[in-house]
Scaffold this motif. Sequence first.
Motif, PDB file in Angstrom:
ATOM      1  N   ASP A  58       0.767  -1.214  -0.018  1.00  0.00           N
ATOM      2  CA  ASP A  58      -0.080  -0.209   0.102  1.00  0.00           C
ATOM      3  C   ASP A  58       0.766   1.278  -0.012  1.00  0.00           C
ATOM      4  O   ASP A  58       1.731   1.341   0.518  1.00  0.00           O
ATOM      5  N   VAL A  60       0.617   4.955   1.108  1.00  0.00           N
ATOM      6  CA  VAL A  60      -0.170   5.599   2.045  1.00  0.00           C
ATOM      7  C   VAL A  60       0.866   6.864   2.603  1.00  0.00           C
ATOM      8  O   VAL A  60       1.829   6.752   2.476  1.00  0.00           O
ATOM      9  N   THR A  63       4.360   6.192   4.277  1.00  0.00           N
ATOM     10  CA  THR A  63       4.851   5.247   3.553  1.00  0.00           C
ATOM     11  C   THR A  63       6.416   5.765   2.841  1.00  0.00           C
ATOM     12  O   THR A  63       6.727   6.589   2.453  1.00  0.00           O
ATOM     13  N   ASN A  86       2.237   3.176  -8.829  1.00  0.00           N
ATOM     14  CA  ASN A  86       0.927   2.446  -9.110  1.00  0.00           C
ATOM     15  C   ASN A  86      -0.198   3.465  -9.742  1.00  0.00           C
ATOM     16  O   ASN A  86      -1.239   3.321  -9.224  1.00  0.00           O
TER      17      ASN A  86
END
Length: 104
Positions: A58, A60, A63, A86
């Motif tokens: 993920d 977020v 991160t 991504n």
Amino acid sequence: MRKTMLATTAAVLTACSAAFAQGTVVIDPAPTGSIVLPGEVRTYVMEQQVPSVVYEGDVVVGTTLPETVEIHEVPNVDGYAYTVVNNRRVIVEPQTHRVIEILE
């Protein structure tokens, strides 16, 4: 007569305090834990055409992206870099690669 004057005074004071309260609303532009991104940074990043990097996991705020993820500094504005991960544009701290905002 005195009751009428008191009622009128009370009504005026109530109206004034309501008007004053409406003029002094404070809005917190940055909820706790978020930043206020300068508009020119957002505009610049949204206009750039850079390839998306595939990242497992993920992405977020908070991160830390690996050093292998290429980041691009925002010219003329210290402290901001960006990349596309991504297919999502993210603002990162240039020194740490920590995601500080995801642009939608």
